[in-house]
Design a protein around this motif. Structure first.
Motif, PDB file in Angstrom:
ATOM      1  N   GLY A 491      22.292  27.170  32.010  1.00  0.00           N
ATOM      2  CA  GLY A 491      21.005  27.493  31.395  1.00  0.00           C
ATOM      3  C   GLY A 491      20.751  26.750  30.108  1.00  0.00           C
ATOM      4  N   ASP A 492      21.640  25.823  29.705  1.00  0.00           N
ATOM      5  CA  ASP A 492      21.468  25.094  28.456  1.00  0.00           C
ATOM      6  C   ASP A 492      21.780  23.633  28.703  1.00  0.00           C
ATOM      7  OD1 ASP A 492      20.975  27.312  26.536  1.00  0.00           O
ATOM      8  OD2 ASP A 492      22.954  27.920  27.207  1.00  0.00           O
ATOM      9  N   HIS A 493      21.253  22.794  27.824  1.00  0.00           N
ATOM     10  CA  HIS A 493      21.564  21.366  27.882  1.00  0.00           C
ATOM     11  C   HIS A 493      22.970  21.133  27.341  1.00  0.00           C
ATOM     12  CE1 HIS A 493      17.503  20.324  29.029  1.00  0.00           C
ATOM     13  NE2 HIS A 493      17.039  21.049  28.030  1.00  0.00           N
ATOM     14  N   THR A 494      23.606  20.125  27.809  1.00  0.00           N
ATOM     15  CA  THR A 494      24.950  19.800  27.350  1.00  0.00           C
ATOM     16  C   THR A 494      24.973  18.396  26.804  1.00  0.00           C
ATOM     17  OG1 THR A 494      27.234  19.441  28.055  1.00  0.00           O
ATOM     18  CG2 THR A 494      25.559  19.186  29.729  1.00  0.00           C
ATOM     19  N   ASP A 495      25.642  18.228  25.685  1.00  0.00           N
ATOM     20  CA  ASP A 495      25.685  16.920  25.047  1.00  0.00           C
ATOM     21  C   ASP A 495      26.612  15.969  25.766  1.00  0.00           C
ATOM     22  OD1 ASP A 495      27.655  18.781  24.214  1.00  0.00           O
ATOM     23  OD2 ASP A 495      28.312  17.376  22.670  1.00  0.00           O
ATOM     24  N   GLU A 496      27.552  16.464  26.562  1.00  0.00           N
ATOM     25  CA  GLU A 496      28.508  15.591  27.224  1.00  0.00           C
ATOM     26  C   GLU A 496      27.867  14.825  28.368  1.00  0.00           C
ATOM     27  OE1 GLU A 496      31.871  17.774  28.451  1.00  0.00           O
ATOM     28  OE2 GLU A 496      32.359  18.556  26.473  1.00  0.00           O
ATOM     29  N   ILE A 497      26.781  15.362  28.959  1.00  0.00           N
ATOM     30  CA  ILE A 497      26.222  14.751  30.153  1.00  0.00           C
ATOM     31  C   ILE A 497      25.007  13.907  29.813  1.00  0.00           C
ATOM     32  CG2 ILE A 497      25.204  15.270  32.394  1.00  0.00           C
ATOM     33  CD1 ILE A 497      26.914  17.769  32.485  1.00  0.00           C
ATOM     34  N   SER A 498      23.996  14.526  29.231  1.00  0.00           N
ATOM     35  CA  SER A 498      22.755  13.804  28.960  1.00  0.00           C
ATOM     36  C   SER A 498      22.763  13.071  27.624  1.00  0.00           C
ATOM     37  CB  SER A 498      21.580  14.784  28.997  1.00  0.00           C
ATOM     38  OG  SER A 498      21.809  15.867  28.119  1.00  0.00           O
ATOM     39  N   ASN A 499      23.711  13.407  26.750  1.00  0.00           N
ATOM     40  CA  ASN A 499      23.878  12.744  25.460  1.00  0.00           C
ATOM     41  C   ASN A 499      22.579  12.712  24.667  1.00  0.00           C
ATOM     42  OD1 ASN A 499      25.258  11.439  23.428  1.00  0.00           O
ATOM     43  ND2 ASN A 499      24.876   9.398  24.274  1.00  0.00           N
ATOM     44  N   PRO A 500      21.963  13.856  24.399  1.00  0.00           N
ATOM     45  CA  PRO A 500      20.731  13.865  23.605  1.00  0.00           C
ATOM     46  C   PRO A 500      21.056  13.715  22.127  1.00  0.00           C
ATOM     47  CG  PRO A 500      21.346  16.095  24.166  1.00  0.00           C
ATOM     48  CD  PRO A 500      22.371  15.211  24.807  1.00  0.00           C
ATOM     49  N   PRO A 501      20.079  13.388  21.298  1.00  0.00           N
ATOM     50  CA  PRO A 501      20.337  13.261  19.857  1.00  0.00           C
ATOM     51  C   PRO A 501      20.550  14.629  19.219  1.00  0.00           C
ATOM     52  CG  PRO A 501      18.008  12.952  20.316  1.00  0.00           C
ATOM     53  CD  PRO A 501      18.690  13.023  21.650  1.00  0.00           C
ATOM     54  N   LEU A 502      21.391  14.650  18.212  1.00  0.00           N
ATOM     55  CA  LEU A 502      21.665  15.879  17.467  1.00  0.00           C
ATOM     56  C   LEU A 502      20.479  16.182  16.554  1.00  0.00           C
ATOM     57  CD1 LEU A 502      23.734  18.094  16.680  1.00  0.00           C
ATOM     58  CD2 LEU A 502      24.538  16.550  14.891  1.00  0.00           C
ATOM     59  N   VAL A 503      19.909  17.381  16.699  1.00  0.00           N
ATOM     60  CA  VAL A 503      18.723  17.729  15.918  1.00  0.00           C
ATOM     61  C   VAL A 503      19.038  18.687  14.777  1.00  0.00           C
ATOM     62  CG1 VAL A 503      17.191  17.353  17.861  1.00  0.00           C
ATOM     63  CG2 VAL A 503      18.120  19.626  17.471  1.00  0.00           C
ATOM     64  N   GLY A 504      20.144  19.397  14.819  1.00  0.00           N
ATOM     65  CA  GLY A 504      20.411  20.336  13.743  1.00  0.00           C
ATOM     66  C   GLY A 504      21.719  21.077  13.930  1.00  0.00           C
ATOM     67  N   LEU A 505      21.962  21.979  12.991  1.00  0.00           N
ATOM     68  CA  LEU A 505      23.170  22.810  12.978  1.00  0.00           C
ATOM     69  C   LEU A 505      22.739  24.276  12.893  1.00  0.00           C
ATOM     70  CD1 LEU A 505      26.308  23.021  12.752  1.00  0.00           C
ATOM     71  CD2 LEU A 505      25.997  22.987  10.275  1.00  0.00           C
ATOM     72  N   LEU A 506      23.268  25.089  13.773  1.00  0.00           N
ATOM     73  CA  LEU A 506      22.977  26.522  13.792  1.00  0.00           C
ATOM     74  C   LEU A 506      24.181  27.276  13.248  1.00  0.00           C
ATOM     75  CD1 LEU A 506      21.258  28.986  14.639  1.00  0.00           C
ATOM     76  CD2 LEU A 506      22.362  28.850  16.884  1.00  0.00           C
ATOM     77  N   GLU A 507      23.938  28.093  12.219  1.00  0.00           N
ATOM     78  CA  GLU A 507      24.977  28.924  11.624  1.00  0.00           C
ATOM     79  C   GLU A 507      24.600  30.389  11.811  1.00  0.00           C
ATOM     80  OE1 GLU A 507      26.620  26.907   7.757  1.00  0.00           O
ATOM     81  OE2 GLU A 507      24.463  26.534   7.877  1.00  0.00           O
ATOM     82  N   VAL A 508      25.552  31.159  12.301  1.00  0.00           N
ATOM     83  CA  VAL A 508      25.335  32.575  12.577  1.00  0.00           C
ATOM     84  C   VAL A 508      26.387  33.373  11.828  1.00  0.00           C
ATOM     85  CG1 VAL A 508      25.185  34.358  14.351  1.00  0.00           C
ATOM     86  CG2 VAL A 508      24.397  32.040  14.848  1.00  0.00           C
ATOM     87  N   GLY A 509      25.928  34.305  11.018  1.00  0.00           N
ATOM     88  CA  GLY A 509      26.821  35.201  10.305  1.00  0.00           C
ATOM     89  C   GLY A 509      26.693  36.612  10.860  1.00  0.00           C
ATOM     90  N   ILE A 510      27.761  37.115  11.432  1.00  0.00           N
ATOM     91  CA  ILE A 510      27.776  38.480  11.973  1.00  0.00           C
ATOM     92  C   ILE A 510      28.268  39.388  10.853  1.00  0.00           C
ATOM     93  CG2 ILE A 510      28.637  39.968  13.812  1.00  0.00           C
ATOM     94  CD1 ILE A 510      29.135  37.468  15.447  1.00  0.00           C
ATOM     95  N   ILE A 511      27.342  40.040  10.194  1.00  0.00           N
ATOM     96  CA  ILE A 511      27.679  40.862   9.026  1.00  0.00           C
ATOM     97  C   ILE A 511      28.304  42.180   9.460  1.00  0.00           C
ATOM     98  CG2 ILE A 511      26.728  41.990   6.990  1.00  0.00           C
ATOM     99  CD1 ILE A 511      24.548  39.846   6.944  1.00  0.00           C
ATOM    100  N   GLY A 512      27.651  42.920  10.324  1.00  0.00           N
ATOM    101  CA  GLY A 512      28.195  44.197  10.767  1.00  0.00           C
ATOM    102  C   GLY A 512      27.159  44.963  11.561  1.00  0.00           C
ATOM    103  N   ALA A 513      27.517  46.186  11.893  1.00  0.00           N
ATOM    104  CA  ALA A 513      26.636  47.081  12.637  1.00  0.00           C
ATOM    105  C   ALA A 513      26.700  48.458  12.000  1.00  0.00           C
ATOM    106  CB  ALA A 513      27.038  47.136  14.112  1.00  0.00           C
ATOM    107  N   ARG A 514      25.719  49.270  12.338  1.00  0.00           N
ATOM    108  CA  ARG A 514      25.685  50.621  11.792  1.00  0.00           C
ATOM    109  C   ARG A 514      24.991  51.546  12.790  1.00  0.00           C
ATOM    110  NH1 ARG A 514      21.855  48.615   6.830  1.00  0.00           N
ATOM    111  NH2 ARG A 514      19.919  48.257   7.986  1.00  0.00           N
ATOM    112  N   GLY A 515      25.464  52.793  12.773  1.00  0.00           N
ATOM    113  CA  GLY A 515      24.887  53.800  13.648  1.00  0.00           C
ATOM    114  C   GLY A 515      25.202  53.616  15.109  1.00  0.00           C
ATOM    115  N   LEU A 516      26.349  52.990  15.441  1.00  0.00           N
ATOM    116  CA  LEU A 516      26.699  52.812  16.844  1.00  0.00           C
ATOM    117  C   LEU A 516      27.066  54.154  17.475  1.00  0.00           C
ATOM    118  CD1 LEU A 516      28.849  49.554  16.669  1.00  0.00           C
ATOM    119  CD2 LEU A 516      26.398  49.785  17.032  1.00  0.00           C
ATOM    120  N   PRO A 517      26.785  54.319  18.759  1.00  0.00           N
ATOM    121  CA  PRO A 517      27.068  55.617  19.395  1.00  0.00           C
ATOM    122  C   PRO A 517      28.551  55.777  19.687  1.00  0.00           C
ATOM    123  CG  PRO A 517      26.216  54.093  21.023  1.00  0.00           C
ATOM    124  CD  PRO A 517      26.155  53.366  19.694  1.00  0.00           C
TER     125      PRO A 517
END
Length: 913
Positions: A491-517
């Motif tokens: 479901g996603d493009h892969t850089d190994e096959i089609s070799n598209p140009p790099l457009v950016g960097l995605l950074e994700v910070g998982i801080i925490g959760a609250r009120g979980l059941p």
């Protein structure tokens, strides 16, 4: 019956809760420096923290919270604990605590405010008074849904299912909170003493920090052992336990006697920042318990750091003390790399054989192809067994490393339940020719294969005559397509096959959760062991599991390279059933909820910090399962690559040159099964239910609610044209002569100055874009209950949506018709969604849903408006006409730039539940 349902309804609604109001505090400190206090409440595995009152000695909070009383019988044995901390630069310093027994809780809501004297720990006295108001009450949860198809009550939705902005404290360029640890790295030892003359030691090392202890592995009969083990102790746990000194003790595993130890004062341990060099281990002389020098030396390093330290990932954490040794391998963080998927295309052309028999025998034959757990057949042909021409293509999904074989067999259908194998062949998948980067299908090799004839391959017709097949051949073409496997499989493009140009960097910070059941276990207890799974491209991330905590703090940060912003980040929250079995089954995790963030919604360079509600659709309605706090940042690397990405085809080139004649859902289903099997074999394993939940396996099934949602989406996208037509009819009706005459005047002016019509329209569009900039989204799109119609859906429709497929109806005729209706309706539902997405993409051009695309389109409209002001309309019309009627040789097979640009615009499909 109604009375029984009413009793059940009242039991569901009247759930007991503990209401706690933190009013104020007095006399917290005698020092000259004013404290910044906060209060943390703990009850039955649940917690709540008040706001921090800055620089005040007698703070006033007046904050209320509610705790669930899950087991009324155990209430007298439980206790409410209130901890008062002084917050200085993000660190919490203990001031005192209050402990209230559950047996003293009152059921009256008129309970007065009581003052409780703060108590210190064993070696520390505390001063001050904390004022609390505590009582029990019966109240329905905010997210409680009423499951009542019999009663006919409407489904209710959570009242607080909105995205909330949070303000975490970030430092050093990271997008997660600072979580401090004490690191101890034990490398090796030398010259350890012998146990006796004939016995060498079995040494191991124990790091002792009060009640926090950890040990290395034991090395058998070695005086110079090596461990290379790292331990991370939470600074918060050390401060709460008032630990001022740690001990590193070397033991002999044969006698469990101490060989020697090394001690460190916490105030003397150096602090290592993010940019400092790694701490170099040093040799330390061992001493005995009396302080005298002992035989042997130990190489280790000790330093203070944060979770971004490179040693944190491979270290033993003090947070894992509650988990047993057997469970610890299943709670560690893990970065999964998905296998490379290929599309295996088998083109069955024809079949020839030599049939020895008297007379002409009519045989119904077909080809069966099996790859792993995938099995497909060609259409059946009924003719004499000599020459069959199918010219049919079968498509499969294969993953590297290729472990399965391609099994092709010719079968003859002799009657009900009577199929005979005429010939078969086994081709290893790794020997199949591969097409990488969209090579032409003309380069594929057509091959004839000799089939192996089984010994009992004598085919008989209905009259009892037999014919023998001594030899047979099959003509086919096989290939492995990389682009199809990468796109439709993952479901996603892969850089190994089609070799598209790099457009950016995605950074994700998982801080925490609250009120979980809380999750019910087999022994009747309730607990929660949450962890998160992040999916983007071929890199999946699993955070560490927080043991028995409904408000976990992960504070983990990960990053991905982005090659296409028309992709989505998916974060799911799960309960780790491998810590202890849940009532749902042995080692079967519980899906708590997930969120989906489209990268085109993110403004480059901005940090999005929000608490997302975890909403789950159940047969009884939508339910809120807590909140997940995330910080997301997308950094653009190159504006040129970004514009180039918007103009490149959204689908692989092979989709336009050699499209597949198969349902895409079939490929995606088999791809998910392969990925789920591979991830379940890794350490720690990721269960199949979690992978299917992250990949939305059943999202394409029929639902009356989803069909209504897509219809309303179409109406919303066409609302601007409907509004224009209604206003035009209003003008034509002469109900307001002034407006009608004004429109006539504008129409006559447009006829006189027709050259300004198109520039004026483009300028109006540009100014609309500028005007809508004020109303641009402040946070990424999330599940919208109103758009999903989960707040107005009828219980009977939910019952139909959660029905099994095929249906569980008793009548066979009803089952056949109902399944046929659902299959046809699912296709209609998909078409309606595509039409709605097309209209929403056009609307997104001016609404700043995708900031980059809107900015590019706005600049284009401005430049086009200025250009058309100085260009005769006849020239423009001639250019447009000639371009539209250009020769087919001047057309390219891939879509145009405008079409590709439009296909990458966001739509509301990601906001559906």
């Amino acid at each position: 019956m109604i009375g029984h349902n009413q009793v059940i309804f009242e039991e569901i609604m009247l759930r007991q809760k503990l209401s706690v109001e933190v009013v104020s505090a007095n006399g917290l400190s005698d020092s000259l420096e004013l404290p910044s206090p906060c209060v943390e409440l703990r009850f039955a595995g649940q917690s709540f923290t008040t706001t921090v009152k800055r620089k005040v000695r007698c703070p006033v909070w007046s904050e209320k919270t509610m705790f669930d009383v899950l087991d009324k019988e155990r209430l007298p044995s439980l206790a409410l604990e209130a901890y008062v901390y002084n917050v200085i630069d993000g660190y919490q310093f203990f001031l005192g605590k209050v402990r209230i027994s559950g047996a003293s809780f009152s059921d009256s809501s008129d309970e007065i405010v009581k003052d409780y004297q703060l108590k210190g720990r064993m070696f520390k006295r505390s001063k001050g008074v904390l004022l609390l108001r505590v009582f029990l009450k019966n109240e329905a949860p905010v997210s409680q849904v009423i499951p009542s198809p019999v009663l006919g009550l409407p489904v209710q939705a959570p009242a607080d299912a909105v995205v909330k902005y949070i303000q975490p404290n970030f430092e050093d360029g990271v997008i997660v909170g600072r979580k401090c640890y004490l690191f101890v790295r034990v490398v090796k030892a030398r010259c350890l003493p012998d146990v006796d003359v004939d016995q060498k030691p079995d040494p191991y090392v124990e790091v002792n920090a009060g009640n926090l202890r950890s040990i290395t592995n034991s090395v058998a009969e070695e005086q110079n052992p090596e461990w290379n083990s790292t331990f991370a102790f939470s600074r918060r746990q050390l401060d709460n336990a008032q630990i001022t000194r740690i001990y590193v003790v070397v033991y002999d595993g044969f006698t469990d006697d101490s060989v020697g130890l090394i001690s460190f004062d916490l105030s003397d341990i150096p602090e290592r920042s993010r940019n400092d060099k790694p701490v170099v281990p040093k040799w330390h002389q061992l001493i005995d318990q009396s302080g005298r020098t002992a035989q042997g030396e130990l190489m280790l390093s000790v330093w203070k750091g944060v979770q971004s330290d490179e040693a944190f990932c491979d270290s033993w954490k003090s947070d894992w003390l509650e988990a047993s040794v057997a469970v610890r391998p299943h709670i560690v963080p893990k970065v999964y790399s998905l296998p490379r998927l290929w599309c295996l295309r088998v083109h069955i052309i024809e079949f020839k054989c030599i049939a020895l028999a008297c007379g002409s025998k009519i045989v119904e034959a077909y080809v069966t192809v099996v790859v792993g757990g995938q099995r497909k057949t060609t259409k059946r042909m009924k003719k004499p067994l000599a020459h069959y021409v199918w010219d049919e293509e079968l498509t499969f999904i294969a993953a590297e490393p290729f472990e399965d074989d391609l099994q092709i067999s010719i079968q003859a259908h002799l009657g009900p339940g009577r199929d005979k194998v005429v010939g078969r062949i086994i081709i290893p998948v790794q020997t199949v020719q591969r097409r990488v980067g969209g090579l032409s299908s003309a380069k594929l090799e057509h091959q004839w294969h000799d089939l192996q004839v089984p010994p009992n391959a004598a085919v008989a017709n209905g009259a009892g005559d037999e014919l023998t097949v001594p030899s047979c051949h099959i003509h086919l073409t096989t290939c492995l397509d990389s682009e199809y496997g990468a796109h439709y499989g993952s479901g996603d493009h892969t850089d190994e096959i089609s070799n598209p140009p790099l457009v950016g960097l995605l950074e994700v910070g998982i801080i925490g959760a609250r009120g979980l059941p809380p999750i019910k276990r087999k022994d009747g207890r309730f607990s929660s062991h949450p962890y998160c799974v992040v999916r983007y491209g071929r890199k999946w991330v699993r955070t560490r599991t927080i043991i028995n905590n409904r408000d976990p703090l992960f504070q983990e940060q990960y990053s991905w390279d982005v090659y296409d912003t028309a992709t989505a980040l998916i974060v799911g929250v799960f309960d780790n059933a491998q810590v202890e079995e849940s009532s749902s089954g042995a080692y079967k995790g519980v899906n708590i909820g997930k969120i989906r963030i489209h990268l085109s919604d993110l403004q480059p360079g901005r940090i999005y910090c929000h608490a997302y509600p975890l909403l789950v659709l159940q047969p009884s309605g939508v339910k809120k399962m807590g909140e997940l706090c995330l910080s997301v940042r997308f950094t653009s690397k190159s504006l040129t690559n970004m514009v180039r990405m918007y103009g490149s085809p959204n689908l692989p080139k092979m989709h336009h040159r050699d499209p597949l004649q198969i349902l895409i859902e079939d490929l995606q289903f088999h791809a998910v099964q392969i990925v789920a099997f591979r991830l379940s074999q890794m350490d720690p394993p990721l269960c199949k239910e979690a992978v299917e939940y992250m990949c939305d396996v059943q999202s394409h099934l029929w639902s009356m609610r989803k069909s209504k949602v897509n219809f309303y989406r179409i109406m919303s996208a066409l609302s601007i044209f409907i509004t224009f037509w209604r206003r035009f009819l209003y003008v034509c009706s002469w109900e307001n002569p002034a407006i009608t005459l004004l429109v006539h005047g504008v129409f006559l002016l447009a006829l006189m100055f027709h050259q300004f019509i198109l520039p004026s329209t483009l300028l109006f569009t540009f100014f609309s874009i500028v005007w809508n900039y004020r109303h641009r989204p402040t946070h990424p799109s999330h599940v919208d209950i109103k758009i999903s119609l989960t707040d107005t859906v009828h219980p009977d429709e939910l019952n139909e949506e959660f029905d099994t497929f095929p249906t569980s109806r008793s009548s066979s005729l009803t089952m056949m018709r109902y399944d046929r209706l659902r299959c046809v309706a699912s296709r209609i539902q998909t078409v309606m969604g595509d039409v709605a997405a097309c209209g929403e993409r056009i609307t997104a051009l001016t609404t700043w849903r995708d900031p980059t695309a809107t900015a590019v389109f706005g600049l284009f409209t401005l430049a086009a408006a200025v250009t058309l002001c100085f260009t005769p309309w006849k020239v423009v019309a001639a250019m447009v006409g000639l371009y539209t009627m250009r020769h087919p040789k001047l057309r390219r097979k891939t879509p145009s730039f405008a079409w590709n640009f439009c296909r990458r615009l966001p739509h509301k499909g990601d906001s559906l539940l």
